[in-house]
Design a protein around this motif. Structure first.
Motif, PDB file in Angstrom:
ATOM      1  N   PHE A   1       0.829  -1.204   0.000  1.00 15.25           N
ATOM      2  CA  PHE A   1       0.000   0.000   0.000  1.00 15.25           C
ATOM      3  C   PHE A   1       0.870   1.263   0.000  1.00 15.25           C
ATOM      4  O   PHE A   1       0.565   2.244  -0.682  1.00 15.25           O
ATOM      5  CB  PHE A   1      -0.915   0.017   1.219  1.00 15.25           C
ATOM      6  N   ALA A   2       1.949   1.253   0.790  1.00 17.20           N
ATOM      7  CA  ALA A   2       2.800   2.433   0.909  1.00 17.20           C
ATOM      8  C   ALA A   2       3.555   2.730  -0.380  1.00 17.20           C
ATOM      9  O   ALA A   2       4.104   3.823  -0.532  1.00 17.20           O
ATOM     10  CB  ALA A   2       3.783   2.255   2.060  1.00 17.20           C
ATOM     11  N   ASP A   3       3.590   1.787  -1.311  1.00 11.49           N
ATOM     12  CA  ASP A   3       4.296   1.981  -2.571  1.00 11.49           C
ATOM     13  C   ASP A   3       3.418   2.644  -3.627  1.00 11.49           C
ATOM     14  O   ASP A   3       3.878   2.905  -4.736  1.00 11.49           O
ATOM     15  CB  ASP A   3       4.795   0.625  -3.096  1.00 11.49           C
ATOM     16  N   ILE A   4       2.173   2.923  -3.301  1.00  7.52           N
ATOM     17  CA  ILE A   4       1.243   3.541  -4.243  1.00  7.52           C
ATOM     18  C   ILE A   4       1.378   5.062  -4.158  1.00  7.52           C
ATOM     19  O   ILE A   4       1.260   5.632  -3.070  1.00  7.52           O
ATOM     20  CB  ILE A   4      -0.206   3.132  -3.918  1.00  7.52           C
ATOM     21  N   PRO A   5       1.642   5.763  -5.261  1.00  9.43           N
ATOM     22  CA  PRO A   5       1.720   7.231  -5.214  1.00  9.43           C
ATOM     23  C   PRO A   5       0.428   7.836  -4.677  1.00  9.43           C
ATOM     24  O   PRO A   5      -0.675   7.397  -5.021  1.00  9.43           O
ATOM     25  CB  PRO A   5       1.940   7.617  -6.683  1.00  9.43           C
ATOM     26  N   GLY A   6       0.571   8.815  -3.785  1.00  8.54           N
ATOM     27  CA  GLY A   6      -0.596   9.435  -3.185  1.00  8.54           C
ATOM     28  C   GLY A   6      -1.103   8.716  -1.966  1.00  8.54           C
ATOM     29  O   GLY A   6      -2.136   9.096  -1.408  1.00  8.54           O
ATOM     30  N   VAL A   7      -0.378   7.680  -1.505  1.00  4.43           N
ATOM     31  CA  VAL A   7      -0.813   6.862  -0.377  1.00  4.43           C
ATOM     32  C   VAL A   7       0.331   6.746   0.618  1.00  4.43           C
ATOM     33  O   VAL A   7       1.491   6.637   0.233  1.00  4.43           O
ATOM     34  CB  VAL A   7      -1.230   5.448  -0.855  1.00  4.43           C
TER      35      VAL A   7
ATOM     36  N   MET B   1      -3.230  16.310  -7.485  1.00  2.00           N
ATOM     37  CA  MET B   1      -2.896  15.771  -8.798  1.00  2.00           C
ATOM     38  C   MET B   1      -1.992  14.568  -8.631  1.00  2.00           C
ATOM     39  O   MET B   1      -1.284  14.434  -7.619  1.00  2.00           O
ATOM     40  CB  MET B   1      -2.208  16.819  -9.667  1.00  2.00           C
ATOM     41  N   GLU B   2      -2.021  13.677  -9.620  1.00  2.52           N
ATOM     42  CA  GLU B   2      -1.208  12.467  -9.616  1.00  2.52           C
ATOM     43  C   GLU B   2      -0.679  12.192 -11.011  1.00  2.52           C
ATOM     44  O   GLU B   2      -1.399  12.384 -12.001  1.00  2.52           O
ATOM     45  CB  GLU B   2      -2.028  11.268  -9.125  1.00  2.52           C
ATOM     46  N   LEU B   3       0.570  11.743 -11.095  1.00  2.00           N
ATOM     47  CA  LEU B   3       1.198  11.376 -12.358  1.00  2.00           C
ATOM     48  C   LEU B   3       1.911  10.039 -12.180  1.00  2.00           C
ATOM     49  O   LEU B   3       2.537   9.796 -11.138  1.00  2.00           O
ATOM     50  CB  LEU B   3       2.206  12.433 -12.807  1.00  2.00           C
ATOM     51  N   ASN B   4       1.809   9.192 -13.193  1.00  2.00           N
ATOM     52  CA  ASN B   4       2.533   7.924 -13.201  1.00  2.00           C
ATOM     53  C   ASN B   4       3.115   7.711 -14.592  1.00  2.00           C
ATOM     54  O   ASN B   4       2.433   7.951 -15.604  1.00  2.00           O
ATOM     55  CB  ASN B   4       1.605   6.754 -12.865  1.00  2.00           C
ATOM     56  N   ALA B   5       4.361   7.269 -14.645  1.00  2.00           N
ATOM     57  CA  ALA B   5       5.017   7.041 -15.927  1.00  2.00           C
ATOM     58  C   ALA B   5       5.878   5.800 -15.839  1.00  2.00           C
ATOM     59  O   ALA B   5       6.443   5.482 -14.786  1.00  2.00           O
ATOM     60  CB  ALA B   5       5.872   8.249 -16.322  1.00  2.00           C
TER      61      ALA B   5
ATOM     62  N   GLY C   1       6.296   7.815 -10.044  1.00  2.00           N
ATOM     63  CA  GLY C   1       4.943   8.208  -9.668  1.00  2.00           C
ATOM     64  C   GLY C   1       4.999   9.392  -8.730  1.00  2.00           C
ATOM     65  O   GLY C   1       5.923   9.513  -7.909  1.00  2.00           O
ATOM     66  N   LEU C   2       4.026  10.275  -8.836  1.00  2.00           N
ATOM     67  CA  LEU C   2       3.984  11.482  -8.011  1.00  2.00           C
ATOM     68  C   LEU C   2       2.553  11.764  -7.595  1.00  2.00           C
ATOM     69  O   LEU C   2       1.632  11.701  -8.413  1.00  2.00           O
ATOM     70  CB  LEU C   2       4.536  12.685  -8.790  1.00  2.00           C
ATOM     71  N   GLY C   3       2.364  12.061  -6.320  1.00  2.00           N
ATOM     72  CA  GLY C   3       1.063  12.488  -5.817  1.00  2.00           C
ATOM     73  C   GLY C   3       1.218  13.753  -5.001  1.00  2.00           C
ATOM     74  O   GLY C   3       2.106  13.842  -4.144  1.00  2.00           O
ATOM     75  N   VAL C   4       0.386  14.749  -5.276  1.00  2.00           N
ATOM     76  CA  VAL C   4       0.387  16.012  -4.529  1.00  2.00           C
ATOM     77  C   VAL C   4      -1.035  16.265  -4.050  1.00  2.00           C
ATOM     78  O   VAL C   4      -1.982  16.225  -4.850  1.00  2.00           O
ATOM     79  CB  VAL C   4       0.868  17.187  -5.400  1.00  2.00           C
ATOM     80  N   VAL C   5      -1.205  16.496  -2.744  1.00  2.00           N
ATOM     81  CA  VAL C   5      -2.540  16.709  -2.196  1.00  2.00           C
ATOM     82  C   VAL C   5      -2.535  17.894  -1.238  1.00  2.00           C
ATOM     83  O   VAL C   5      -1.640  18.032  -0.402  1.00  2.00           O
ATOM     84  CB  VAL C   5      -3.052  15.444  -1.474  1.00  2.00           C
ATOM     85  N   ASP C   6      -3.516  18.748  -1.409  1.00  2.00           N
ATOM     86  CA  ASP C   6      -3.757  19.868  -0.491  1.00  2.00           C
ATOM     87  C   ASP C   6      -5.039  19.527   0.264  1.00  2.00           C
ATOM     88  O   ASP C   6      -6.141  19.698  -0.247  1.00  2.00           O
ATOM     89  CB  ASP C   6      -3.904  21.166  -1.269  1.00  2.00           C
ATOM     90  N   ALA C   7      -4.883  18.997   1.483  1.00  2.00           N
ATOM     91  CA  ALA C   7      -6.027  18.565   2.287  1.00  2.00           C
ATOM     92  C   ALA C   7      -6.211  19.526   3.451  1.00  2.00           C
ATOM     93  O   ALA C   7      -5.234  20.011   4.031  1.00  2.00           O
ATOM     94  CB  ALA C   7      -5.817  17.146   2.799  1.00  2.00           C
TER      95      ALA C   7
END
Length: 700
Positions: free
Chosen positions: A52-58, A557-561, A574-580
């Protein structure tokens, strides 16, 4: 190259809007990813939490009462659903365990609200653990043996046996044991799994799968994270944490475990399930899932460890401790059937599904807790932990039994209509009838006090989305969705909380999925906004009164390549950016948390990999980097844990076409970092230090 190829293949499937199965239309208009077992093994992801921790944004952490807890897109707890082969047994905070990944064929991640598919909850997304199943491609066996730091070993094996042209059996067994996955004192870990299934295909149109899964685990002296201490007494104060009250993380306590002897956390769970797929002809198909689940869980541990300033008796300060004994006796069954039709509507290609889902849950949970006098205080640096109290007289702060009977009936429908061969419109609707019977018995009073409640909920969830294929390999999508989430864990909420209605969630998302014609490069991206209203807050005019009316939101936003640069080189990122943010929240005493960031929510998460197959020799060298920015442990945002970056690397030597010997190093820079926070807010779970492992994987 294998990782890039697998991801590219999955993205190709996601971009193919012509494909349709139950729920596939909705998923095509939503951010999704899958991690297959071969990728799990290449990346060295041994447990559910690591995967789970290997998922971008998680990010994920092993909170003792909730192993493999997940934060996704700024939300956690009830707002993230974790499924077993597409079935939601209960809230992830109740049922999730840190299972060995050997038993998974893949882990599917569907981000954003998914209540239309899976019912209440699932505001931030869904993680689906898909177990390995029989195939009609012959008989083959695979096995894994590994040994590494902290006396950690894994033994696992699986066999697929084709019995005939239309029948096959698969069996898998695994055992993971360690002195401590976190290198913590008195924290022995054991995890075992046994799964088996039978596939029968009497005809091209009928497929029947019957499976049984059994998992058991036990964590001695359950790790509660490192408790914070005052800077004045710290022997080796770390700079990775900032707090408003002068508390710090002391590196000298890195390996300490303050749980008393006899403390543990364990689970023993069994699932019996079946899946029947029947092609009825003329585009009609019927799919039915039947599931029965039973589990016993125990949480016997010191749940609160609080620093007390130095005294004459304890010149280094001390930790006061409370203890708890929580037990779960849990039974669940679920039946879900859906009828689908692939054909035409007004001359346009159309796929429609309608179905019904019924389930029943019976949970008994005895919850006992002590006051601080149940255990003697301990010196942080030379703890004498004592023994876990077994006398009933120790549990005076709480001695309550929760009985929950939950019945759910649901109707759902979804449709995918091609306005053109490239342009797809999707829609889904689900109505739930939820009947909860709650009984709470307090054994600390005489006569025993019994409170009951029978709340009923009728959420209506919907989804509207569209995908457009710009080219055969490039698609854009957008969607609007809704979700419904309880104010607290449905099966364990207090009698008071049963009086509140479900919270409301809304989300908007847009993104793209593309790959080159030769599938050597794939790229996905998404932007989203999620808002949850009616969360619990305090009445500003009367802070002692809990009311609904708070809200929380996130945008990001999220990006995966992934790319195969050549026959030798593969890369991905992979990149995840969150403004919560808490848009509106008042807590006890009138404390205003509006504008603060939710706990365990880094702004940025990222990962990357590079793989090089050395020409001329059967050796592959890989590197994996993971990053998470800082997070708060409390809603007041007064305790901040800095971000971290870790580096793993492997050298894999293919001894034969089916056998690979791998040397792996984890956290090679020996980064000292906080992984997650739990309870209380002054405990921080530290990531594992540098470790090495050697493994042998064989397929034949």
């Amino acid at each position: 190259m294998r990782i890039a190829t697998r991801l590219a293949a999955f993205l190709a499937l996601a971009c193919a809007s012509a494909a349709f199965a139950q729920g596939e239309a909705q998923r095509s208009a939503q951010s999704q990813i899958a991690i297959y077992i071969s990728d799990l093994q290449v990346r060295g992801l041994r447990t559910a939490r690591e995967a789970f921790a290997d998922i971008p944004g998680v990010i994920a952490g092993n909170v003792p009462g909730n192993p493999a807890a997940v934060m996704m897109r700024g939300f956690s707890g009830n707002a993230v659903s974790i499924l077993q082969d597409g079935v939601r047994v209960s809230t992830s905070t109740v049922v999730q365990r840190d299972t060995n990944t050997w038993h998974f064929d893949r882990i599917e991640v569907l981000k954003g609200p998914a209540s239309v598919l899976y019912g209440e909850g699932a505001l931030a997304g869904v993680i689906n653990k898909v177990t390995r199943k029989p195939t009609l491609d012959g008989t083959h066996v695979d096995a894994l043996a590994s040994y590494g730091s902290f006396n950690t070993s894994t033994l696992a094996a699986g066999a697929n046996m084709q019995l005939s042209d239309n029948a096959a059996v698969r069996l898998d067994a695994s055992q993971l044991q360690s002195d401590s996955l976190y290198d913590v004192d008195r924290n022995k870990t054991r995890s075992r799994g046994l799964t088996g299934s039978v596939l029968f295909k009497p005809s091209r149109d009928l497929s029947i799968l019957v499976a049984v899964d059994h998992y058991a685990d036990r964590y001695d002296g359950t790790y509660q994270g490192v408790p914070l201490v005052q800077a004045a007494v710290a022997k080796d104060a770390s700079s990775i944490l900032r707090s408003a009250n002068g508390l710090v993380i002391d590196k000298a306590l890195r390996h300490r475990n303050y749980n008393p002897d006899g403390a543990y956390s364990s689970a023993d769970e069994t699932t019996l399930r079946s899946r029947i797929d029947w092609q009825l002809g003329n585009g009609w198909a019927l799919g039915t899932d039947l599931t029965a689940y039973t589990a016993d869980r125990a949480f016997v541990l010191s749940d609160t460890q609080t620093f007390v300033a130095p005294t004459t008796a304890f010149p280094n300060g001390s930790f006061s401790r409370t203890v708890q004994r929580f037990y779960h006796d849990h039974q669940f069954w679920n039946a879900r059937t859906a009828l689908s039709k692939a054909g035409e509507l007004a001359g346009l290609r159309n796929r429609f599904t309608a179905g019904v889902e019924l389930n029943h849950t019976d949970l008994s949970s005895l919850r006992q807790s002590s006051g601080t006098s149940a255990l003697a205080a301990v010196d942080p640096y030379a703890p004498v932990v004592g023994s876990f109290p077994t006398a009933a007289s120790a549990y005076t702060a709480g001695n309550v039994n929760f009985d929950s009977k939950l019945n759910t009936r649901a109707l759902f429908a979804e449709n995918a209509l091609n306005l053109t061969p490239q342009w797809l419109l999707v829609a889904g609707l689900r109505w739930d009838d939820i009947d909860l019977k709650r009984g709470v018995t307090n054994f600390n009073v005489t006569p025993n006090m019994v409170q009951t409640s029978n709340p009923q909920y009728h959420p209506l969830s919907w989804r509207l989305g569209s995908t457009y294929d710009i080219t055969p390999a490039t698609a854009i999508y957008a969607q609007l969705t809704s979700a419904a989430v309880p104010v607290s864990t449905m099966l364990l909420q207090s009698i008071v909380n049963t009086g509140f209605k479900l919270t409301k969630g809304r989300s908007a998302e847009a993104g793209f999925k593309t790959m080159t014609a030769d599938r050597r490069l794939s790229l996905t991206g998404a932007v989203y906004y999620i808002r949850q209203d009616d969360i619990l807050t305090r009445d500003p005019a009367n802070p002692s009164q809990t009311v609904q009316g708070g809200s929380q939101s996130s945008r990001g936003m999220e990006l995966n390549a992934a790319a195969s640069l050549s026959a030798a080189w593969s890369v991905g990122a992979g990149l995840g950016v969150v403004d919560a943010v808490y848009d509106k929240l008042v807590e006890a005493g009138g404390a205003v948390r509006t504008g603060n960031r939710p706990i365990n929510t880094p702004v940025t998460t990222a990962n990357g990999f590079v793989t090089y197959a050395v020409p001329g020799v059967p050796v592959t060298v890989s590197g994996f980097v993971r990053h998470a920015s800082g997070f708060y442990t409390d809603t007041a945002n007064t305790i901040h844990v800095d971000g971290h970056t870790t580096l793993d690397a492997t050298i894999a030597w293919k001894l034969s076409p089916g056998t690979t010997l791998t040397l792996r190093g984890r956290n090679l820079t020996n980064a000292f970092y906080g992984e997650y926070s739990g309870y209380p807010t002054t405990n921080v779970y530290l990531g594992a230090p540098r470790s090495v492992e050697v493994s042998l994987l064989a397929r034949f």
